[in-house]
Design a protein around this motif. Structure first.
Motif, PDB file in Angstrom:
ATOM      1  N   SER A  10       0.833  -1.219   0.000  1.00  0.00           N
ATOM      2  CA  SER A  10       0.000   0.000   0.000  1.00  0.00           C
ATOM      3  C   SER A  10       0.858   1.257   0.000  1.00  0.00           C
ATOM      4  CB  SER A  10      -0.892   0.030   1.241  1.00  0.00           C
ATOM      5  OG  SER A  10      -1.633  -1.149   1.339  1.00  0.00           O
ATOM      6  N   ALA A  11       1.801   1.337   0.940  1.00  0.00           N
ATOM      7  CA  ALA A  11       2.573   2.567   1.107  1.00  0.00           C
ATOM      8  C   ALA A  11       3.504   2.803  -0.083  1.00  0.00           C
ATOM      9  CB  ALA A  11       3.383   2.493   2.400  1.00  0.00           C
ATOM     10  N   GLU A  34       9.855  -5.097  -5.181  1.00  0.00           N
ATOM     11  CA  GLU A  34       8.735  -5.769  -4.505  1.00  0.00           C
ATOM     12  C   GLU A  34       8.819  -7.254  -4.835  1.00  0.00           C
ATOM     13  OE1 GLU A  34       6.033  -5.317  -2.316  1.00  0.00           O
ATOM     14  OE2 GLU A  34       5.826  -7.452  -2.757  1.00  0.00           O
ATOM     15  N   GLN A  42      -5.548  -5.818   2.194  1.00  0.00           N
ATOM     16  CA  GLN A  42      -5.695  -6.437   3.519  1.00  0.00           C
ATOM     17  C   GLN A  42      -6.844  -5.879   4.372  1.00  0.00           C
ATOM     18  OE1 GLN A  42      -1.672  -6.807   5.482  1.00  0.00           O
ATOM     19  NE2 GLN A  42      -0.973  -5.897   3.590  1.00  0.00           N
ATOM     20  N   ALA A  77      14.617  -7.655  -1.498  1.00  0.00           N
ATOM     21  CA  ALA A  77      15.769  -6.867  -1.035  1.00  0.00           C
ATOM     22  C   ALA A  77      16.314  -7.579   0.190  1.00  0.00           C
ATOM     23  CB  ALA A  77      15.328  -5.459  -0.677  1.00  0.00           C
ATOM     24  N   THR A 104       8.569  -1.757   3.608  1.00  0.00           N
ATOM     25  CA  THR A 104       8.515  -3.225   3.593  1.00  0.00           C
ATOM     26  C   THR A 104       7.428  -3.815   4.502  1.00  0.00           C
ATOM     27  OG1 THR A 104      10.420  -3.054   5.075  1.00  0.00           O
ATOM     28  CG2 THR A 104      10.878  -3.736   2.823  1.00  0.00           C
ATOM     29  N   LYS A 167     -13.033  -5.684  15.907  1.00  0.00           N
ATOM     30  CA  LYS A 167     -14.037  -5.837  14.843  1.00  0.00           C
ATOM     31  C   LYS A 167     -14.505  -7.287  14.787  1.00  0.00           C
ATOM     32  CE  LYS A 167     -11.326  -2.799  11.830  1.00  0.00           C
ATOM     33  NZ  LYS A 167     -10.772  -2.516  10.508  1.00  0.00           N
ATOM     34  N   ASP A 291       3.738   0.507   7.499  1.00  0.00           N
ATOM     35  CA  ASP A 291       3.856  -0.402   8.644  1.00  0.00           C
ATOM     36  C   ASP A 291       5.300  -0.679   9.042  1.00  0.00           C
ATOM     37  OD1 ASP A 291       1.145  -0.566   8.416  1.00  0.00           O
ATOM     38  OD2 ASP A 291       1.066  -2.686   7.855  1.00  0.00           O
ATOM     39  N   THR A 300      -1.804   1.448   9.682  1.00  0.00           N
ATOM     40  CA  THR A 300      -2.988   1.353   8.816  1.00  0.00           C
ATOM     41  C   THR A 300      -2.671   1.874   7.421  1.00  0.00           C
ATOM     42  OG1 THR A 300      -3.709   3.569   9.412  1.00  0.00           O
ATOM     43  CG2 THR A 300      -4.617   1.785  10.733  1.00  0.00           C
ATOM     44  N   ALA A 301      -3.493   1.435   6.449  1.00  0.00           N
ATOM     45  CA  ALA A 301      -3.359   1.950   5.083  1.00  0.00           C
ATOM     46  C   ALA A 301      -3.738   3.430   5.058  1.00  0.00           C
ATOM     47  CB  ALA A 301      -4.257   1.145   4.141  1.00  0.00           C
ATOM     48  N   SER A 302      -4.652   3.819   5.950  1.00  0.00           N
ATOM     49  CA  SER A 302      -5.049   5.241   5.987  1.00  0.00           C
ATOM     50  C   SER A 302      -3.861   6.097   6.408  1.00  0.00           C
ATOM     51  CB  SER A 302      -6.234   5.447   6.929  1.00  0.00           C
ATOM     52  OG  SER A 302      -5.859   5.157   8.263  1.00  0.00           O
ATOM     53  N   LYS A 367     -17.232   2.045   4.629  1.00  0.00           N
ATOM     54  CA  LYS A 367     -16.267   0.962   4.871  1.00  0.00           C
ATOM     55  C   LYS A 367     -16.550  -0.267   4.001  1.00  0.00           C
ATOM     56  CE  LYS A 367     -13.431  -2.038   6.809  1.00  0.00           C
ATOM     57  NZ  LYS A 367     -12.042  -2.082   6.395  1.00  0.00           N
TER      58      LYS A 367
HETATM   59  C1  FAD Z   1      -6.734  -7.960   9.081  1.00  0.00           C
HETATM   60  C2  FAD Z   1      -6.298  -6.587   8.701  1.00  0.00           C
HETATM   61  C3  FAD Z   1      -7.219  -5.546   8.730  1.00  0.00           C
HETATM   62  C4  FAD Z   1      -6.823  -4.251   8.406  1.00  0.00           C
HETATM   63  N1  FAD Z   1      -7.759  -3.257   8.425  1.00  0.00           N
HETATM   64  C5  FAD Z   1      -7.408  -2.009   8.044  1.00  0.00           C
HETATM   65  C6  FAD Z   1      -8.386  -0.974   7.964  1.00  0.00           C
HETATM   66  O1  FAD Z   1      -9.571  -1.174   8.227  1.00  0.00           O
HETATM   67  N2  FAD Z   1      -7.966   0.263   7.596  1.00  0.00           N
HETATM   68  C7  FAD Z   1      -6.668   0.526   7.257  1.00  0.00           C
HETATM   69  O2  FAD Z   1      -6.357   1.672   6.909  1.00  0.00           O
HETATM   70  N3  FAD Z   1      -5.712  -0.435   7.342  1.00  0.00           N
HETATM   71  C8  FAD Z   1      -6.054  -1.693   7.710  1.00  0.00           C
HETATM   72  N4  FAD Z   1      -5.110  -2.692   7.750  1.00  0.00           N
HETATM   73  C9  FAD Z   1      -3.676  -2.334   7.654  1.00  0.00           C
HETATM   74  C10 FAD Z   1      -3.166  -2.131   6.232  1.00  0.00           C
HETATM   75  O3  FAD Z   1      -3.423  -3.238   5.418  1.00  0.00           O
HETATM   76  C11 FAD Z   1      -1.678  -1.872   6.337  1.00  0.00           C
HETATM   77  O4  FAD Z   1      -1.441  -0.855   7.287  1.00  0.00           O
HETATM   78  C12 FAD Z   1      -1.112  -1.431   4.992  1.00  0.00           C
HETATM   79  O5  FAD Z   1      -1.209  -2.476   4.074  1.00  0.00           O
HETATM   80  C13 FAD Z   1       0.329  -0.967   5.182  1.00  0.00           C
HETATM   81  O6  FAD Z   1       0.959  -0.770   3.959  1.00  0.00           O
HETATM   82  P1  FAD Z   1       2.516  -1.091   3.807  1.00  0.00           P
HETATM   83  O7  FAD Z   1       2.828  -0.782   2.396  1.00  0.00           O
HETATM   84  O8  FAD Z   1       3.256  -0.445   4.885  1.00  0.00           O
HETATM   85  O9  FAD Z   1       2.622  -2.645   4.046  1.00  0.00           O
HETATM   86  P2  FAD Z   1       2.127  -3.775   3.051  1.00  0.00           P
HETATM   87  O10 FAD Z   1       0.917  -3.325   2.315  1.00  0.00           O
HETATM   88  O11 FAD Z   1       2.021  -5.012   3.857  1.00  0.00           O
HETATM   89  O12 FAD Z   1       3.291  -3.883   1.978  1.00  0.00           O
HETATM   90  C14 FAD Z   1       4.594  -4.253   2.286  1.00  0.00           C
HETATM   91  C15 FAD Z   1       5.183  -4.822   1.006  1.00  0.00           C
HETATM   92  O13 FAD Z   1       6.579  -4.978   1.137  1.00  0.00           O
HETATM   93  C16 FAD Z   1       6.964  -6.168   0.484  1.00  0.00           C
HETATM   94  N5  FAD Z   1       8.244  -6.566   1.054  1.00  0.00           N
HETATM   95  C17 FAD Z   1       8.534  -6.801   2.360  1.00  0.00           C
HETATM   96  N6  FAD Z   1       9.824  -7.077   2.526  1.00  0.00           N
HETATM   97  C18 FAD Z   1      10.378  -7.039   1.289  1.00  0.00           C
HETATM   98  C19 FAD Z   1      11.683  -7.246   0.795  1.00  0.00           C
HETATM   99  N7  FAD Z   1      12.687  -7.565   1.619  1.00  0.00           N
HETATM  100  N8  FAD Z   1      11.919  -7.130  -0.529  1.00  0.00           N
HETATM  101  C20 FAD Z   1      10.916  -6.817  -1.374  1.00  0.00           C
HETATM  102  N9  FAD Z   1       9.631  -6.612  -0.973  1.00  0.00           N
HETATM  103  C21 FAD Z   1       9.383  -6.713   0.346  1.00  0.00           C
HETATM  104  C22 FAD Z   1       5.834  -7.124   0.755  1.00  0.00           C
HETATM  105  O14 FAD Z   1       5.787  -8.158  -0.197  1.00  0.00           O
HETATM  106  C23 FAD Z   1       4.630  -6.199   0.694  1.00  0.00           C
HETATM  107  O15 FAD Z   1       4.058  -6.156  -0.611  1.00  0.00           O
HETATM  108  C24 FAD Z   1      -5.486  -4.001   8.038  1.00  0.00           C
HETATM  109  C25 FAD Z   1      -4.567  -5.049   7.972  1.00  0.00           C
HETATM  110  C26 FAD Z   1      -4.960  -6.337   8.283  1.00  0.00           C
HETATM  111  C27 FAD Z   1      -3.957  -7.451   8.194  1.00  0.00           C
END
Ligand code: FAD
Length: 384
Positions: A10-11, A34, A42, A77, A104, A167, A291, A300-302, A367
């Protein structure tokens, strides 16, 4: 300028697309590393559990999410060398960068509590909804559940979306009531914290919902052991919870690549960052987002969406030759499903709560029906 982004979840996607829209390829070269070819939404896992979402709507090929002119490398990575501005990958050798953005995410740690992994593998009475497969198994188990004790746990913080175990228990209780099985069920929520939610006014509102609906909250409970055969979970202090169906939250840590990269993260693998400026505490050309970071707010994704905006703004300032001043205030919005047709939004930043603790149908519509299309069509594109 060369920017390498580690992680295209997401981020990483939100930030990469925002940057591509702001700068030409001549101004900024953007490379994303990635490892996964699939992107999964998620935040809808908690909807899958109650048949409020179709799994096939949640998955997209990662490559389709990026704007033209973003160089996607499908690889892992493995190490950052911050002294020499280099990243090592498993298959593509070394990549050099001027700026590195670490996105990550969080890793699930199945090594503890003792017995959790065995219970999850057995798949009869222990489940977790932190993966698509896990959420679907729990959904099917709930459908067959005829009565007994349902337990939902928190792990030690931080975890993704800290409202998710809440939830789950609230919706499970409402589901059993609607199906006419409520009288045959008991509901328990365990949390390592003194209360299930730490922020007023949501904390008070949720506590009153738990009391009214007969959901027991076992506070200061950190699971140490799960015995799926006996249907028993223990905590480090000797407390116990019996279950017929356990929804367990595995502890979360940062990714291995952070542990492998000296000076970038803390002992748990979270990227050490200034909570407002998002810049790494030791290296001024490394940023953290999403995250993966140690920001003291909910994962959170937000939050990632807000951070992507701030970070893009900071790069605009850097590229104009100015001192970057854009700051992240810790804002996140967490939709808490409290029962069918009702959602409470918890919206807060590092210092204050920003919305009232109201359960509403409009929030439910947002939602359950609107956030996923908004996410795929606007948020990931950097348009919202
Ligand atoms: C059950 C559940 C419910 C949720 N509900 C909500 C909600 O209601 N509202 C909300 O805002 N958020 C919610 N979230 C949280 C949200 O999904 C995360 O906060 C969001 O996805 C964070 O984005 P991110 O990019 O930091 O991490 P991620 O989306 O997890 O992405 C990390 C990426 O990094 C990649 N990666 C990791 N390590 C490496 C590496 N070494 N080399 C290459 N690639 C790598 C992974 O493959 C992954 O694609 C929920 C999550 C879960 C699990």
């Amino acid at each position: 300028m060369k920017i390498v982004i580690l992680g295209g979840g997401s981020a990483g996607v939100m930030f990469a697309n925002r940057m591509r829209k702001e700068f030409s390829e001549d101004e900024v070269e953007i490379t994303v590393v990635e490892r996964s070819e699939k992107h999964i939404y998620q935040p809808a896992f908690t909807l899958l559990l109650f048949d409020l979402e179709d799994p096939k709507n949640l998955v997209r090929p990662t490559k389709d999410l990026f704007d033209e002119g973003i160089n996607l490398i499908t690889d892992e990575a493995t190490k950052i060398d911050p002294q020499n501005n280099k990243v090592t990958t498993a298959k593509h050798g070394e990549l050099s960068y001027d700026y590195l953005v670490i996105a990550t995410g969080a890793k699930l740690d199945y090594s503890e509590p003792e017995g959790m992994k065995e219970g999850l593998d057995k798949g009869e009475n222990v489940f977790n909804f932190y993966t698509m497969d896990g959420a679907l198994k729990l959904r099917d188990a709930l459908k067959k559940f005829e009565g007994g004790t349902i337990v939902s746990t928190f792990a030690q913080m931080p975890i993704k979306c800290p409202a998710a175990p809440i939830k789950f228990i609230l919706m499970a209780e409402d589901t059993m009531r609607i199906l006419g099985k409520r009288d045959k069920c008991k509901f328990i929520l365990t949390t390592p914290m003194p209360a299930a939610f730490s922020r007023p006014p949501y904390m008070h509102a949720l506590n009153s919902i738990f009391t009214k609906r007969g959901i027991e909250v076992k506070a200061n409970f950190t699971p140490s052991e799960v015995d799926y055969g006996k249907g028993l979970m223990k905590d480090f202090g000797g407390k116990e919870a019996n279950f017929d169906l356990l929804s367990i939250t595995p502890p979360h840590t940062g990714e291995i690549v952070i542990e492998n990269s000296e000076g970038v993260g803390d002992a748990a693998g979270w990227v050490s960052c200034d909570k407002n400026h998002m810049v790494n505490k030791n290296f001024l050309n490394i940023y953290g987002i999403g995250d993966a970071t140690d920001f003291p707010t909910s994962k959170t994704a937000s939050g990632a969406r807000k951070q992507a905006k701030v970070l893009t703004e900071r790069f605009k300032q850097i590229i104009r030759g100015e001192e970057p001043t854009a700051t992240y205030d810790g804002e996140i919005i967490c939709p808490i499903l409290t029962r069918y047709k009702r959602v409470m939004f918890a919206n807060f930043n590092y210092t204050e709560s920003l919305s009232p603790a109201l359960e509403s149908y409009i929030n439910w519509v947002l939602k359950v029906h609107m956030l996923r299309p908004l996410y795929f069509n606007l948020m990931l594109n950097g348009l919202m």
